[in-house]
Scaffold this motif. Sequence first.
Motif, PDB file in Angstrom:
ATOM      1  N   UNK A  74      22.261 -64.378   7.327  1.00 41.16           N
ATOM      2  CA  UNK A  74      20.768 -64.389   7.169  1.00 41.16           C
ATOM      3  C   UNK A  74      19.870 -64.479   8.383  1.00 41.16           C
ATOM      4  N   UNK A  75      20.598 -65.355   9.067  1.00 38.95           N
ATOM      5  CA  UNK A  75      19.908 -65.610  10.443  1.00 38.95           C
ATOM      6  C   UNK A  75      19.841 -64.308  11.193  1.00 38.95           C
ATOM      7  N   UNK A  76      20.630 -63.319  11.337  1.00 41.76           N
ATOM      8  CA  UNK A  76      20.534 -62.067  11.854  1.00 41.76           C
ATOM      9  C   UNK A  76      19.346 -61.062  11.048  1.00 41.76           C
ATOM     10  N   UNK A  77      19.106 -61.296   9.874  1.00 41.18           N
ATOM     11  CA  UNK A  77      17.949 -60.621   9.040  1.00 41.18           C
ATOM     12  C   UNK A  77      16.904 -61.309   9.591  1.00 41.18           C
ATOM     13  N   UNK A  78      16.620 -62.546   9.611  1.00 42.67           N
ATOM     14  CA  UNK A  78      15.444 -63.241   9.891  1.00 42.67           C
ATOM     15  C   UNK A  78      15.083 -63.010  11.224  1.00 42.67           C
ATOM     16  N   UNK A  79      15.960 -62.670  12.197  1.00 42.76           N
ATOM     17  CA  UNK A  79      15.644 -62.308  13.426  1.00 42.76           C
ATOM     18  C   UNK A  79      15.276 -61.222  13.684  1.00 42.76           C
ATOM     19  N   UNK A  80      15.447 -60.200  12.652  1.00 40.69           N
ATOM     20  CA  UNK A  80      14.916 -58.726  12.649  1.00 40.69           C
ATOM     21  C   UNK A  80      13.675 -58.474  12.229  1.00 40.69           C
ATOM     22  N   UNK A  81      13.096 -59.547  11.535  1.00 34.02           N
ATOM     23  CA  UNK A  81      11.693 -59.478  11.128  1.00 34.02           C
ATOM     24  C   UNK A  81      10.869 -59.746  12.155  1.00 34.02           C
ATOM     25  N   UNK A  82       9.853 -58.998  12.428  1.00 32.42           N
ATOM     26  CA  UNK A  82       8.981 -58.949  13.477  1.00 32.42           C
ATOM     27  C   UNK A  82       8.083 -60.199  13.382  1.00 32.42           C
ATOM     28  N   UNK A  83       7.910 -61.215  14.349  1.00 36.75           N
ATOM     29  CA  UNK A  83       7.387 -62.349  14.310  1.00 36.75           C
ATOM     30  C   UNK A  83       5.896 -62.112  14.267  1.00 36.75           C
ATOM     31  N   UNK A  84       5.351 -60.708  14.696  1.00 37.14           N
ATOM     32  CA  UNK A  84       3.929 -60.655  14.449  1.00 37.14           C
ATOM     33  C   UNK A  84       3.285 -60.508  13.183  1.00 37.14           C
ATOM     34  N   UNK A  85       4.285 -60.302  12.272  1.00 37.65           N
ATOM     35  CA  UNK A  85       3.830 -60.405  10.707  1.00 37.65           C
ATOM     36  C   UNK A  85       3.647 -61.834  10.399  1.00 37.65           C
ATOM     37  N   UNK A  86       4.128 -62.589  10.930  1.00 39.92           N
ATOM     38  CA  UNK A  86       4.151 -64.106  10.605  1.00 39.92           C
ATOM     39  C   UNK A  86       3.048 -64.758  11.399  1.00 39.92           C
ATOM     40  N   UNK A  87       2.748 -64.179  12.542  1.00 40.94           N
ATOM     41  CA  UNK A  87       1.535 -64.832  13.460  1.00 40.94           C
ATOM     42  C   UNK A  87       0.352 -64.340  12.710  1.00 40.94           C
ATOM     43  N   UNK A  88       0.357 -62.909  12.061  1.00 33.79           N
ATOM     44  CA  UNK A  88      -0.861 -62.467  11.413  1.00 33.79           C
ATOM     45  C   UNK A  88      -1.204 -63.257  10.278  1.00 33.79           C
ATOM     46  N   UNK A  89      -0.113 -63.831   9.633  1.00 36.02           N
ATOM     47  CA  UNK A  89      -0.444 -64.347   8.460  1.00 36.02           C
ATOM     48  C   UNK A  89      -0.867 -65.732   8.491  1.00 36.02           C
ATOM     49  N   UNK A  90      -0.404 -66.514   9.615  1.00 36.35           N
ATOM     50  CA  UNK A  90      -0.953 -67.618  10.100  1.00 36.35           C
ATOM     51  C   UNK A  90      -2.354 -67.632  10.549  1.00 36.35           C
ATOM     52  N   UNK A  91      -2.697 -66.596  11.112  1.00 40.51           N
ATOM     53  CA  UNK A  91      -4.345 -66.377  11.495  1.00 40.51           C
ATOM     54  C   UNK A  91      -4.957 -66.269  10.216  1.00 40.51           C
ATOM     55  N   UNK A  92      -4.594 -65.718   9.180  1.00 40.89           N
ATOM     56  CA  UNK A  92      -5.147 -65.591   8.074  1.00 40.89           C
ATOM     57  C   UNK A  92      -5.234 -66.848   7.262  1.00 40.89           C
ATOM     58  N   UNK A  93      -4.693 -67.976   7.637  1.00 40.58           N
ATOM     59  CA  UNK A  93      -4.632 -69.115   7.215  1.00 40.58           C
ATOM     60  C   UNK A  93      -3.381 -69.585   5.940  1.00 40.58           C
ATOM     61  N   UNK A  94      -2.550 -68.705   6.183  1.00 32.59           N
ATOM     62  CA  UNK A  94      -1.073 -69.057   5.332  1.00 32.59           C
ATOM     63  C   UNK A  94      -0.308 -69.862   6.323  1.00 32.59           C
ATOM     64  N   UNK A  95       0.103 -70.918   5.250  1.00 29.88           N
ATOM     65  CA  UNK A  95       1.136 -71.848   5.853  1.00 29.88           C
ATOM     66  C   UNK A  95       2.525 -71.515   6.102  1.00 29.88           C
ATOM     67  N   UNK A  96       3.473 -72.388   6.614  1.00 31.43           N
ATOM     68  CA  UNK A  96       4.703 -72.005   6.756  1.00 31.43           C
ATOM     69  C   UNK A  96       5.491 -71.420   5.581  1.00 31.43           C
ATOM     70  N   UNK A  97       5.393 -72.389   4.141  1.00 31.96           N
ATOM     71  CA  UNK A  97       6.168 -72.069   3.162  1.00 31.96           C
ATOM     72  C   UNK A  97       5.447 -70.691   2.578  1.00 31.96           C
ATOM     73  N   UNK A  98       4.037 -70.399   2.446  1.00 33.00           N
ATOM     74  CA  UNK A  98       3.404 -69.406   2.019  1.00 33.00           C
ATOM     75  C   UNK A  98       3.889 -68.139   2.760  1.00 33.00           C
ATOM     76  N   UNK A  99       3.999 -68.102   3.965  1.00 30.26           N
ATOM     77  CA  UNK A  99       4.518 -66.951   4.980  1.00 30.26           C
ATOM     78  C   UNK A  99       6.122 -66.726   4.544  1.00 30.26           C
TER      79      UNK A  99
END
Length: 277
Positions: free
Chosen positions: A157-182
Amino acid sequence: MRTGKGARVGQYLALLGYLAFLAFPFLWLISTAFKPPRELVSLHPTWIPRNPTLANFRQAFDEQPLLQAALNSLVAALGAAVIAVLVATPMAYVMARHRTRLAKAASGWVVVSQAFPFVLVIIPLFLVLKNLRLINSLPGLVMVYVVWALPFALWMLVGYVRAVPTELEEAAAVDGAGKLRTLVSITAPLLAPGIVATALFAFISAWNEFFFALVLLKTPEKQTLPVVLTHFIGAEGVADLGPLAAAAFLATLPSLVVFAIIQKRITGGMLAGAVKS
């Protein structure tokens, strides 16, 4: 060009040879399961039974509690797969996104733990389960399977998580989503192929596991399918070949069915086109 074509032909031939090597035991198992006793001891065995019969399957169910054993294996395998995925997913996210010394140490533990033989850990596990009064119980066996599957599940799963673009999580953070929600709304859906592959690994490993079940389960009603299969071998080491082949064939079917159903999810590229380069 000729060299390239020759190399490609050699690769295909090697692949076909490897597939034949893998398929031979299973095909011979199927053939043996449907052979009558006379053909099992024939000096000239054939691939296709001359007089196919279902007597081996009936005898296998009459001699051993295969249905109860299959149910026990299913409970243990499903429990191990679900718990391993639920525990490994958030841990893998933290290890992949926060590369601290602790995360690196955990990654090293994941690699080293795969080298531990079963015999090395069975005594400590037995003592722990004895203190928890979980010897000879399916919950105790599930706990052992989760502990054994967790390191490799984390590594996958670590390999799969690293393959997820961090830009998606950064965009969610900009929209106000927390870590758990993201993690739940953004990352987890994109990790579906990895989660399914990890659950499949944990399920098949627990379904086929023999050593821990043999040591920890003593009551016949609680034994899993791989342990019950050994009952077709007599005290002198003589196997009741027909019923054994029939029972072993039935025992391999769930793994094949599960893999056939979810193989597209494993190989599917759900991240394709998620972020434009």
